[in-house]
Design an enzyme around this catalytic site. Sequence first.
Site, PDB file in Angstrom:
ATOM      1  N   ASP A  48      41.256  37.111  32.234  1.00 16.87           N
ATOM      2  CA  ASP A  48      41.992  36.115  31.437  1.00 16.87           C
ATOM      3  C   ASP A  48      42.031  36.422  29.943  1.00 16.87           C
ATOM      4  OD1 ASP A  48      42.220  34.922  33.874  1.00 16.87           O
ATOM      5  OD2 ASP A  48      40.904  33.232  33.436  1.00 16.87           O
TER       6      ASP A  48
ATOM      7  N   PRO B 108      42.259  48.395  35.836  1.00 21.06           N
ATOM      8  CA  PRO B 108      42.914  49.011  36.997  1.00 21.06           C
ATOM      9  C   PRO B 108      43.669  47.934  37.760  1.00 21.06           C
ATOM     10  CG  PRO B 108      40.577  48.664  37.438  1.00 21.06           C
ATOM     11  CD  PRO B 108      40.805  48.267  36.010  1.00 21.06           C
ATOM     12  N   MET B 109      44.926  48.167  38.035  1.00 22.05           N
ATOM     13  CA  MET B 109      45.684  47.218  38.850  1.00 22.05           C
ATOM     14  C   MET B 109      46.507  47.996  39.858  1.00 22.05           C
ATOM     15  SD  MET B 109      46.845  44.132  36.308  1.00 22.05           S
ATOM     16  CE  MET B 109      47.542  45.138  35.023  1.00 22.05           C
TER      17      MET B 109
ATOM     18  N   CYS C  90      37.368  44.295  43.938  1.00 24.78           N
ATOM     19  CA  CYS C  90      38.624  43.901  44.560  1.00 24.78           C
ATOM     20  C   CYS C  90      38.374  42.888  45.674  1.00 24.78           C
ATOM     21  CB  CYS C  90      39.361  45.118  45.119  1.00 24.78           C
ATOM     22  SG  CYS C  90      40.985  44.669  45.703  1.00 24.78           S
TER      23      CYS C  90
ATOM     24  N   HIS D 293      34.345  41.339  35.774  1.00 25.65           N
ATOM     25  CA  HIS D 293      35.387  40.329  35.828  1.00 25.65           C
ATOM     26  C   HIS D 293      34.673  38.992  36.014  1.00 25.65           C
ATOM     27  CE1 HIS D 293      39.081  38.613  38.234  1.00 25.65           C
ATOM     28  NE2 HIS D 293      38.814  37.930  37.130  1.00 25.65           N
TER      29      HIS D 293
ATOM     30  N   ASN E 232      35.877  41.193  31.274  1.00 28.01           N
ATOM     31  CA  ASN E 232      37.234  41.176  31.824  1.00 28.01           C
ATOM     32  C   ASN E 232      37.529  39.807  32.443  1.00 28.01           C
ATOM     33  OD1 ASN E 232      38.542  42.012  34.924  1.00 28.01           O
ATOM     34  ND2 ASN E 232      39.768  42.284  33.091  1.00 28.01           N
TER      35      ASN E 232
ATOM     36  N   GLY F  63      44.103  43.084  31.871  1.00 22.97           N
ATOM     37  CA  GLY F  63      44.951  43.439  33.010  1.00 22.97           C
ATOM     38  C   GLY F  63      46.315  42.792  32.922  1.00 22.97           C
ATOM     39  N   ARG F  64      46.440  41.619  33.561  1.00 23.67           N
ATOM     40  CA  ARG F  64      47.741  40.979  33.691  1.00 23.67           C
ATOM     41  C   ARG F  64      48.416  40.682  32.360  1.00 23.67           C
ATOM     42  NH1 ARG F  64      45.378  36.425  37.392  1.00 23.67           N
ATOM     43  NH2 ARG F  64      43.689  36.899  35.938  1.00 23.67           N
TER      44      ARG F  64
ATOM     45  N   LYS G  15      32.848  48.704  38.327  1.00 25.59           N
ATOM     46  CA  LYS G  15      33.530  47.451  37.996  1.00 25.59           C
ATOM     47  C   LYS G  15      33.253  46.452  39.106  1.00 25.59           C
ATOM     48  CE  LYS G  15      38.100  45.591  36.792  1.00 25.59           C
ATOM     49  NZ  LYS G  15      38.552  44.891  37.991  1.00 25.59           N
TER      50      LYS G  15
HETATM   51  C1  FMN Z   1      47.969  43.093  41.139  1.00 22.85           C
HETATM   52  C2  FMN Z   1      46.542  43.375  40.821  1.00 22.85           C
HETATM   53  C3  FMN Z   1      45.937  44.525  41.275  1.00 22.85           C
HETATM   54  C4  FMN Z   1      44.601  44.810  40.997  1.00 22.85           C
HETATM   55  N1  FMN Z   1      44.052  45.975  41.424  1.00 22.85           N
HETATM   56  C5  FMN Z   1      42.768  46.263  41.102  1.00 22.85           C
HETATM   57  C6  FMN Z   1      42.199  47.516  41.438  1.00 22.85           C
HETATM   58  O1  FMN Z   1      42.850  48.404  41.996  1.00 22.85           O
HETATM   59  N2  FMN Z   1      40.899  47.723  41.096  1.00 22.85           N
HETATM   60  C7  FMN Z   1      40.145  46.774  40.448  1.00 22.85           C
HETATM   61  O2  FMN Z   1      38.965  47.008  40.163  1.00 22.85           O
HETATM   62  N3  FMN Z   1      40.665  45.590  40.095  1.00 22.85           N
HETATM   63  C8  FMN Z   1      41.959  45.335  40.388  1.00 22.85           C
HETATM   64  N4  FMN Z   1      42.501  44.156  39.962  1.00 22.85           N
HETATM   65  C9  FMN Z   1      41.700  43.253  39.123  1.00 22.85           C
HETATM   66  C10 FMN Z   1      41.923  43.550  37.648  1.00 22.85           C
HETATM   67  O3  FMN Z   1      41.433  44.820  37.298  1.00 22.85           O
HETATM   68  C11 FMN Z   1      41.201  42.503  36.766  1.00 22.85           C
HETATM   69  O4  FMN Z   1      39.832  42.537  37.050  1.00 22.85           O
HETATM   70  C12 FMN Z   1      41.730  41.102  36.998  1.00 22.85           C
HETATM   71  O5  FMN Z   1      43.142  41.076  37.080  1.00 22.85           O
HETATM   72  C13 FMN Z   1      41.274  40.143  35.883  1.00 22.85           C
HETATM   73  O6  FMN Z   1      41.727  40.597  34.634  1.00 22.85           O
HETATM   74  P1  FMN Z   1      43.035  39.969  33.915  1.00 22.85           P
HETATM   75  O7  FMN Z   1      42.852  38.483  33.911  1.00 22.85           O
HETATM   76  O8  FMN Z   1      43.046  40.578  32.555  1.00 22.85           O
HETATM   77  O9  FMN Z   1      44.212  40.370  34.750  1.00 22.85           O
HETATM   78  C14 FMN Z   1      43.832  43.872  40.247  1.00 22.85           C
HETATM   79  C15 FMN Z   1      44.439  42.708  39.780  1.00 22.85           C
HETATM   80  C16 FMN Z   1      45.777  42.450  40.044  1.00 22.85           C
HETATM   81  C17 FMN Z   1      46.404  41.194  39.501  1.00 22.85           C
END
Ligand code: FMN
EC number: 1.3.1.-
Length: 329
Positions: free
Chosen positions: A207, A18-19, A105, A174, A205, A229-230, A144
């Site tokens: 990186d 979720p982002m 978050c 995460h 989750n 995510g990213r 989460k």
């Molecule tokens: C712009 C942005 C928005 C995010 N929004 C949420 C969210 O709404 N809910 C949530 O549980 N995590 C949110 N996250 C965290 C991501 O779900 C994830 O845990 C985190 O980015 C690490 O994973 P990654 O390295 O694959 O990006 C957000 C991260 C980013 C960068």
Amino acid sequence: MTRKIFPIPLATPVALAPMSGITDLPFRQVVGRFGAGLLVSEMIASGEIVTARPTRRTASQARAEIGDFAATSVQIAGRDPDLMAQAARIAQDQGAPMVDINMGCPAKKVVGGASGSALMRDPDLALRLVDAVVAAVDVPVTLKMRLGWDAELLNAPLIARRAESAGIKMFTIHGRTRAQFYQGAADWRAIKPVVEAVSVPVIANGDITDAISARQALALSGAAGVMVGRGAQGRPWLLAQIAAELYGSQAPEVPSGAALADLVAEHYRMILEFYGPELGLRVARKHLGWYIDAAHGPADLRAMLMREKSAERVLAMLPAALSPQRNAA
Ligand SMILES: Cc1cc2nc3c(=O)[nH]c(=O)nc-3n(C[C@H](O)[C@H](O)[C@H](O)COP(=O)(O)O)c2cc1C
């Protein structure tokens, strides 16, 4: 060893994170088309979803739409058990086959209101939320969270054990603490104590950006799956690529050249349609930027696209903007 079974059928254990502001319905549709195990919506503030009037297409409502990808979970955030219960029910009524509670978050706006990862400092309130949401819906509820609040308070295993007893069917961890925000590297090994604390599946989750990091995260954490995510920004095929390498599912055709321009143009139109032309133009910019970055497109065209206000001109510029920049000879 306990057999880990996902609460809903997943084609592969590779999930889209979720982002907020990113994993809206258009992006999830694009990712889902390439292939994904699970898609998670943006976080939806429980207060907003409950008070949004159904006749108005507010942004928060729009974010709660499920689309046609069956394995889509809706994430809700908040700190009021009643509002969270109502929000979960709305999500279920809108067709969500699974509801996820946000305890990860780190944003000040969210933490200041004692929701998101702040809940990890208040496990009793966290558990009241879990109880309220689990009681409110028939669909599986997942959670989460991060490893803990900071290096001193790595209480994810403790919370997970209590939350599992309260009915949580799956966890995503995460591999960072709240204090870390997004700094440092995600610690996949630190997810293992959570995997060992519960008998429901845990998703790792943080990186994970390719099959190599996915494999390593799984090996170090013992998790049942990965969430990306990213890494998927500008590369909506990434989840399918990881799944193909790790689980032998069909490898996606990674678009380049005209096919990439077509894909991005279609995603662009979906965004404009979904948000309307004005808001859509702004929402689309970050996706366009990521696509161009992933394609190593020319910096000057990227900059022009970011400023362009006409959708037609943006569409016309896409093929050139998505062509890898040639080294000046
Ligand atoms: C712009 C942005 C928005 C995010 N929004 C949420 C969210 O709404 N809910 C949530 O549980 N995590 C949110 N996250 C965290 C991501 O779900 C994830 O845990 C985190 O980015 C690490 O994973 P990654 O390295 O694959 O990006 C957000 C991260 C980013 C960068």
